[in-house]
Motif scaffolding. Structure first.
Motif, short mmCIF file in Angstrom:
data_model
loop_
_atom_site.label_atom_id
_atom_site.label_comp_id
_atom_site.label_asym_id
_atom_site.label_seq_id
_atom_site.Cartn_x
_atom_site.Cartn_y
_atom_site.Cartn_z
N ILE A 2 0.89 -1.30 0.16
CA ILE A 2 0.01 -0.03 0.03
C ILE A 2 0.77 1.22 -0.04
CG2 ILE A 2 -1.85 1.37 1.21
CD1 ILE A 2 -2.93 -0.98 -0.01
N LYS A 26 -1.57 -2.92 9.44
CA LYS A 26 -2.13 -1.66 10.06
C LYS A 26 -1.17 -0.89 10.71
CE LYS A 26 -6.67 -2.49 9.23
NZ LYS A 26 -7.40 -3.29 10.34
N LEU A 80 -5.05 5.70 3.06
CA LEU A 80 -4.56 4.79 3.99
C LEU A 80 -3.28 5.18 4.72
CD1 LEU A 80 -5.46 1.49 2.30
CD2 LEU A 80 -7.10 3.02 3.68
N ASP A 139 -5.87 5.05 12.87
CA ASP A 139 -6.13 3.57 12.24
C ASP A 139 -7.34 3.44 11.55
OD1 ASP A 139 -5.81 0.86 11.76
OD2 ASP A 139 -5.86 0.38 14.16
N PHE A 140 -7.72 2.32 10.68
CA PHE A 140 -8.80 2.35 9.86
C PHE A 140 -9.40 0.73 9.80
CE2 PHE A 140 -6.61 0.32 6.21
CZ PHE A 140 -5.44 0.55 6.28
N LYS A 141 -10.62 0.85 9.19
CA LYS A 141 -10.97 -0.51 8.74
C LYS A 141 -11.77 -0.19 7.52
CE LYS A 141 -12.32 -2.93 13.03
NZ LYS A 141 -12.33 -1.86 14.02
N ILE A 142 -11.48 -1.18 6.63
CA ILE A 142 -11.97 -0.87 5.09
C ILE A 142 -13.44 -1.65 5.15
CG2 ILE A 142 -11.94 -1.52 2.73
CD1 ILE A 142 -8.73 -1.48 3.02
N PHE A 165 -15.25 -1.85 -0.41
CA PHE A 165 -14.19 -1.71 -1.52
C PHE A 165 -14.66 -2.45 -2.59
CE2 PHE A 165 -9.57 -2.58 -2.73
CZ PHE A 165 -9.43 -1.57 -3.58
#
Lengths: 405, 405, 405, 405
Positions: A13, A41, C22, C31-34, C37
């Motif tokens: 990424i 992450k 991202l 932080d992230f959650k997808i 997509f």
């Protein structure tokens, strides 16, 4: 539909590997399914993706896989590399594989083996007896050499950009600009040099004669004496003007101390060559006491090797100059695979020559007052080189100050 | 044949004035006899020549004398200058005399009077009441002004190159090259600066924002504090980025210490302008304690005047910027005649602007990493400017070191 | 944990929007959650992603959302923009929103409204009576203006790079290099120009005096006559030397035909200014028959407006020059929002000035022989500008040939 | 006092020879009396001067005469040159005479003989059997060679600047600027080329690969076909990319027609080398029908010789490349004395190499987009080179148009 599974892993990424891969596939007219996608992450975590690449014919599928392999995608179902013999010295079979300068492995006899001496625009030659693979330029290909062709079984490991900034090479993009805080850039380079030396690494300096013309030869000589330099790549001009400067205090006939032209000074570089010719070599001139200071003197005294490559514009040249450029390239190749960092100073010719044979993992800095030099270096494929647009005459003294502090 | 006697004196051999004069006469289709010729033998001795200039018609003779006057030839049999009135503001009579930037005198009412405020591409206006002559740009000509026309009674005193080398201005030609011993050049400039200040002279600094971008703002601030700078000519960008750097540690959003881009940093220069707008002016921002360091701060604290000239690319601009460029030129003119030395740093725009209004006797140095800047400055007529092709980010620290040693 | 849902859509893979997003989130410590997509498979298809952005505190979450908004991410649960009053002319409330030059909308009174006159580094001012939002530079902010602060309710629409190559703007990266096939680049630009004109679009030319010095003034004049140019942005120098060239055949005193210096030619540009001053303006000089050809002549004859912005280095200037740079900026702003394409020729000053006020959707070309000009333009934020490193003296004739073929 | 009479004749006023001579004498601490002085009045007339040069000791007098000889002064009372033997290959006796690139004669056995193959920074070797004198670089000096030392009996004939302008070489100074009317410059160069060819003269082209990258290879190929080029000096890169372009339509992997990068295109230059290696040589590739167009093709077809000199940065190289740079220099020397005009295009390396061995009477043009190339060429002593700062990609098509009109 023809298809094939490929895997991507690493900082795909952050390093934009995944989007580039998807982009390539569709640009070339293929299609894909994302079979797996796991994003790391945390800084340092790696991500994984598995793609099913599809194409309407086998040729197109091959072409797509070929492109993908250059950015590190690996075909899941492994085959060995295909090999074909060269039929004549210096010639290649059709569809030969042309190397990148990234670490490369080939799948051969059912295992991955590292391609040794990797450099760009070369071929992979397999030695069946020893089960080893070598990177060779076209000029060294011999009749009968087994050359990798096609795209199966080749794995390229391009450099990644992990999250978080680490040093001068991460912090500076390759965009060369003179409008950056040069003092802090110099500090970072000095730290990098010290860090390389502390862990026993090797540093190459590639330099043009501007180092001497701008009065910085004593600085580079000190850097050699102090052990910051492990190998010098240069040409006849650097050595001649360094010796001219050591013997007569001039460079191209201009007094290095005052910058004034010296009467008859334009003869001095011929005098310098004459003295070395009389002695027989630079080493003999040092040993006989003729040459007592300067860059070349410190190289001899401190056993720092140098490769002086000839150029069509040379006067003389000095007896130490390798006048055949292919021989000179070979001599440079002997050192380049062991080097950890390269500092290129004011020479487009020798910088590009070095960039040509340098693996991509070697950290490289190119210092030049002309932004075009850095741009050209990148255009020729050495994108890992960090360009610093500054005056070498002021850069070297400030760098040395920092190295000694 | 029409003819006229002219005299040349000074270092007419060394400065090539005599051969240029003979060359001009013949190029224009005239002829000459050398009536007297006395060559100064020693360094410092001056030479004399008296020529009889001949031409087939009066017009041609006039044209030849016109050309000769620009290199310092004086007509032996003196007449007063001819004057014509301007018929409308900002307009000139035909055949007006356009000035050089060399010291100039006119013969008026039977005596030589000096033209005050000399600068190039201007007109000479005579004030009959006071018997004084002034240099005025076309934009300042008023209806009724008496303007010098023709070529009689004008004496130009171009700078000469006496034998023997004296300092940085004699030793460096105007040819800009990055391949010169920069350390010794910096030493010479430092000596020159100290020498000017020791005899109570004044130094102007013309600077672009690269001084801030390269991290050298604290150096220039120190030079102001230490009394090396008497006047600053700059634009909105220098002041804004200097204040941005003082308030937020960034320049154009890039951290000046580390060179890294700062998140949201591209807003900082607008923040800086906002703060000064709130305070009312740079001075008020210093007095109220908002601005505590940097170039502009030291100017305020040390009563060093500055002229900030507006430009079409300005953001803001700061309240201290003179947005009308003609007003800004006038403000610069107030300082320029008293200046003994000008240091131009990394700004083509302000350097050319300063060069335009600078008398030729003012020693000028132009420091830029781009050789084109120096070339362009010379092409525009400021041939007395010594160009130094180097990186301002390394030049200023080394110069300051030398000034303090 | 504080969190917020954001949506990304468009060519978020090809334009690298998703990986950038991202990357930003994690670089900033979030932080992230997808959540969703969906990748567009075909050229032209758009992709969608829905992310849950998480941060340990509200401030950090805000900062992350702020960054994300600049690349086009939109917060799913909508709020209106927050407004604060300016307390003094030319000053801003803390935390003001600084614009990009991309199309921007704000959510106000429960609906999306377009920000008018978008340009970079400005503020968004809301007019409550008309429910309209305007982009204003800090210098135009009045006490009482309602200014957008914070980050809620702002949507930026950055340009995307759709798959497939379309024209000169897609095919050329912004990397300026002189080693590209210039003939084919010129062909593409010519097609682009014709295409813009065919659909009734407007083209601005920003030009420095090099167009005249290199002998290309008649070419640019022809382009105006033939209707390829809708507005000219330039300075006093272009107009003065164009008129000098039309009246006397010289530019900066050098014969435009032969390139030879003309005796007394350095007075010609003052003559030219004098003639226009006598006439009153360029228009009056054309009407009275004094000015009969050239760039400015064709502008007058063909009702092509021009903005001549003053600069500190101006001689004269001509009566048509706007000497106050802020007034000149305002005059340029009147034209810039309607323009479809900008061609910048050999002027760093006016090119950057134009780039500053240009929305990102306007296709821009910068032609200069000095690669530094293009680099600088990009560094200043005008990354959408395509740089062409070539000689304007040969570029314009070849472009015009192509336009007429 | 030691003294000696010297004569100066020619355009000693216009060419500034006389003032330079007087200046030199006094700078070095000598003195002079002007014994005779006769100025040529008309354009084309020559002037004469006889000086008595005085110095306090013989050494100083020698040094002064040495300097004077370089600008063409001749000692009235003639002595023969002094000769000393070289004691070892590639070494010189002390006080050897180092040549200029101006026509030179030596007084030997009581008569003036011309030094053959004159080039700068070389030695004069006398062959006693044939009574001939040759110019030799230090690398070719053999033990036993009789080498001219000291300063007696040497006459240098520097180029003069006669009154009146004659062509592009007189009209253009060596100052390189991009702000000149390029169209008229191109016209003048075209006339000069035609004029040289009309009188049966020879033209050398020295070219870098930018000619191919910018899409101008077909133009240069046409110039060869049409007989405008008599010899090509270049390197591996020009030939390789020309052949790449002929075989695959790309240059460095970029499509020469459209400027777009071609997938896998970076392998094309290796393919090209492979094809020529298979054929054996460029000539064999043409004969066997593999190579059907381009620069190298036209050289073979039209019997235009080429010298391809190796460089340390070469890939391959092609079998026709001379990899030993000293051998390549020798090959270039075979052609250079017969050449009447040299056109150097976009190559600093080969241009300086050619400049090094070129007699000063050969008219030379250096075309490059980077002004530093031209400056560097002049700094290295090739001051007779006229520099043109323009884009080779637009220059060559416009030049060819002019040549064919």
């Amino acid at each position: 539909m023809y298809n094939r599974e490929v895997k991507l892993s690493g900082h795909i990424i952050d390093s934009l590997t995944l989007p580039k891969a998807l982009d390539m596939i569709m640009d070339l007219g293929g299609d894909f399914k994302i079979l797996e996608f796991k994003v790391g992450k945390l800084k340092g975590d790696i991500s994984h993706a598995k793609l099913l690449v599809e194409a309407s014919n086998e040729n197109l599928l091959g072409e797509i896989l070929d492109e993908l392999s250059e950015i590190g995608a690996v075909i899941v179902e492994l085959k060995d590399v295909e090999l074909l013999e060269s039929k004549k010295d210096k010639t290649l079979p059709a569809d030969f594989y042309s190397t990148t300068h990234h670490p490369t492995e080939i799948h051969y006899n059912d295992k991955w083996i590292v391609v040794e001496d990797i450099e760009m625009d070369c071929m992979i030659v397999v030695d069946q007896e020893s089960d080893r693979a070598f990177c060779k330029p076209i000029g060294q290909i011999k009749k009968g050499d087994l050359i990798v062709v096609g795209r199966e079984g080749i794995k390229v490991i391009p450099p990644e950009r992990p999250r978080g900034k680490l040093g001068v090479f991460e912090f500076m993009s390759s965009e060369a600009s003179s409008e950056k805080p040069i003092k802090s850039i110099i500090n970072k380079i000095a730290s990098e040099i010290k860090e390389v030396k502390d862990r026993g690494g090797k540093i190459a300096v590639v330099s043009g004669p501007a180092v001497v013309h701008t009065g910085s030869a004593p600085i580079l000589a000190n850097m050699i004496k102090d052990g910051f330099v492990d190998i010098i790549f240069a040409g006849n001009a650097l050595a001649t003007h360094d010796i001219e400067s050591a013997l007569y205090g001039t460079s191209l006939g201009m007094c290095v101390k005052t910058g004034e032209a010296v009467r008859r000074g334009h003869k001095h570089h011929i005098y310098a060559i004459n003295e070395i010719n009389k002695a027989g070599s630079i080493k003999e001139a040092v040993e006989s006491g003729v040459l007592k200071k300067g860059i070349m003197y410190e190289c001899i005294k401190n056993d720092v090797p140098f490769v002086l490559a000839g150029s069509i514009r040379d006067d003389g040249p000095l007896p130490d100059v390798i006048t055949d450029v292919i021989d000179a390239q070979e001599e440079m190749r002997k050192y380049v695979q062991d080097v950890d960092m390269v500092i290129m100073i004011s020479t487009m010719l020798h910088s590009i020559a070095t960039g040509n044979i340098l693996p991509s993992h070697v950290k490289s800095i190119c210092v030049d007052i002309n932004p075009a030099t850095v741009t050209k270096l990148s255009d020729r494929g050495s994108a890992q080189v960090v360009g610093i647009v500054t005056d070498v005459g002021t850069f070297l003294p400030m760098l040395y100050n920092e190295l000694k502090s």
